[in-house]
Design an enzyme around this catalytic site. Structure first.
Site, PDB file in Angstrom:
ATOM      1  CD  GLU A 116      -7.332  10.000  -2.426  1.00  0.00           C
ATOM      2  OE1 GLU A 116      -6.972  11.093  -1.991  1.00  0.00           O
ATOM      3  OE2 GLU A 116      -6.919   8.921  -1.979  1.00  0.00           O
ATOM      4  CB  CYS A 129      -3.607   3.906  -9.985  1.00  0.00           C
ATOM      5  SG  CYS A 129      -4.209   2.915  -8.620  1.00  0.00           S
ATOM      6  CB  CYS A 136     -12.299  -1.140   0.020  1.00  0.00           C
ATOM      7  SG  CYS A 136     -11.958  -2.834  -0.547  1.00  0.00           S
ATOM      8  CB  CYS A 140      -6.683  -5.706   3.529  1.00  0.00           C
ATOM      9  SG  CYS A 140      -7.490  -6.779   2.309  1.00  0.00           S
ATOM     10  CB  CYS A 143      -5.297  -1.698   2.562  1.00  0.00           C
ATOM     11  SG  CYS A 143      -5.922  -0.683   1.208  1.00  0.00           S
ATOM     12  CB  CYS A 370       0.206   0.064  -3.351  1.00  0.00           C
ATOM     13  SG  CYS A 370       0.943  -0.039  -4.971  1.00  0.00           S
TER      14      CYS A 370
END
Ligand code: SAH
Length: 382
Positions: A116, A129, A136, A140, A143, A370
């Site tokens: 995205e 962004c 990923c 974390c 997230c 975020c």
């Protein structure tokens, strides 16, 4: 919030057959340097000056479609489509918020991997962004992308194409407010940019190189955000391209940071901060510290003080802190800090002389803020 069926400056269907080796995106113009493009033209018995013509179309007019390059011979346009302008990605879902000035695009890549990008238009600037990886690997827990695991690295062209498509849509006036330019790029979408170092540097070079071979952006308007891959941060300092560096710290103490940012068990808070300070020493660019404020997790006044002390121990004027109120993610029990706790956290840092500004995050109602990018295809049932 509205769902727009039309993609941003991209054809909906894959009219070009995807070629290339399995697992690797087909080669694209944006993967090549000037010599590489000249080589392709030579194979096609074309004069080398056509290389700069093509580059102008791509980097200055934001066209990735040879059909639009009407100053090229027709036969060549077809050959170029076949050879170096495959359709690398398709916008499969476009969501907008803030009266159309925040736009999140879900891209399907050639192998159905998904990423995205989020375009944000403010009164006097625009920011995109972008994603550097599908998924990923940094895990974390707060997230959404971290919960997906890593699918794969993106190629240079898959990253540059996110930028080109956004620049095109802004130039074409698709975002309310009239035609405009793309001013800022943040590597804050899906993925850990410094874990895909070669491709993000190739992208940065394409963005900062002047026309015709690049978009001529200023390095300071490009922000690379990292969990703190220390050797890569040090390498980035030596590239001679002073991009803005952001370090996702989220805790000033190793105990908590190892929980929030698992790579901390490899490179500690002190090592990450030393590498950030080194980046400032080499580039003169003030580093950003990102700190998602999570209620009762990392938002204690003593942690603000500890952070202030650790930053000041490395000198003055080299850093600023960007607290980000935690955005909700599916399945997470954590929430954002209470407003008065957030105010106290900021006040403590400022009392230590650390410039601190709460990040204005956009797009939370379209899961575009975020930490919310998870490349979900459809609205999840509530
Ligand atoms: N992997 C890089 C790039 C992602 S940037 C990095 O971590 O820096 C995305 C930023 O949003 C990072 O600072 C990340 O820590 C932060 N973030 C992740 N999840 C979030 C959430 N739920 N709420 C607010 N910020 C979040």
């Amino acid at each position: 919030m509205s769902v727009r069926p039309e993609p941003l400056g991209m054809p909906l269907d894959f009219s070009t057959k995807v070629k290339g080796r399995r697992g690797k995106p087909p080669q694209h113009f944006a993967d090549l340097n000037a010599d590489g493009v000249v080589e392709v033209l030579t194979e096609l018995n074309q004069p080398r000056y056509r290389a700069a013509q093509i580059a102008t179309h791509y980097f200055s007019r934001f066209s990735a479609s040879p059909a639009e390059m009407t100053d090229l011979p027709t036969a060549l346009r077809d050959q170029l489509t076949e050879r170096i302008f495959p359709t690398l990605m398709k916008a499969s879902r476009v969501l907008s918020a803030d009266d159309g000035t925040t736009v999140k695009t879900l891209w399907h890549l050639f192998d159905q991997a998904r990423v995205e990008s989020v375009l944000m238009r403010y009164p006097n600037r625009t920011t995109l962004c972008i994603s550097s990886q599908a998924g990923c690997g940094m895990a974390c827990p707060f997230c959404a992308t971290g919960q997906l695991g890593l699918t794969r690295n993106l190629s240079v062209a898959e990253i540059v194409e996110q930028v080109r498509a956004a620049a095109r849509s802004l130039a074409d006036g698709e975002i309310p407010g009239g035609p405009t330019n793309l001013n800022n790029i943040v590597f804050m979408g899906m993925g850990e940019p410094l874990a895909n170092y070669r491709a993000i540097m190739g992208t940065v070079r394409a963005l900062v190189t002047p026309a015709p071979w690049g978009m001529g952006m200023s390095a300071r308007n490009i922000t690379v955000s990292t969990v703190g891959l220390v050797p890569a941060m040090r390498k980035l300092a030596d590239e001679g391209i002073p991009v803005t560096l952001a370090l996702s710290l989220h805790a000033p103490d190793d105990d908590l940071r190892s929980e929030l940012v698992p790579i901390n068990t490899r490179w500690s808070v002190n090592e990450a901060l030393d590498a950030a300070r080194h980046y400032f020493d080499v580039t003169g660019r003030r580093v950003s510290i990102e700190y998602a404020l999570i209620k009762d997790m990392n938002d204690h006044a003593w942690r603000a003080d500890l952070l202030g002390r650790k930053l000041n121990a490395r000198g003055r004027g080299w850093v600023h802190v960007n607290p980000i109120p935690l955005n909700p993610t599916p399945g997470s029990i954590w929430t954002a800090s209470e407003p008065e706790v957030e105010r106290e956290f900021v006040a403590r840092l400022r009392a230590h002389g650390i410039p601190t500004t709460i990040r204005d995050t956009r797009g939370s109602d379209i899961d575009g803020a975020c930490g919310q990018l998870a490349a979900v295809e459809e609205e999840q049932p509530a």
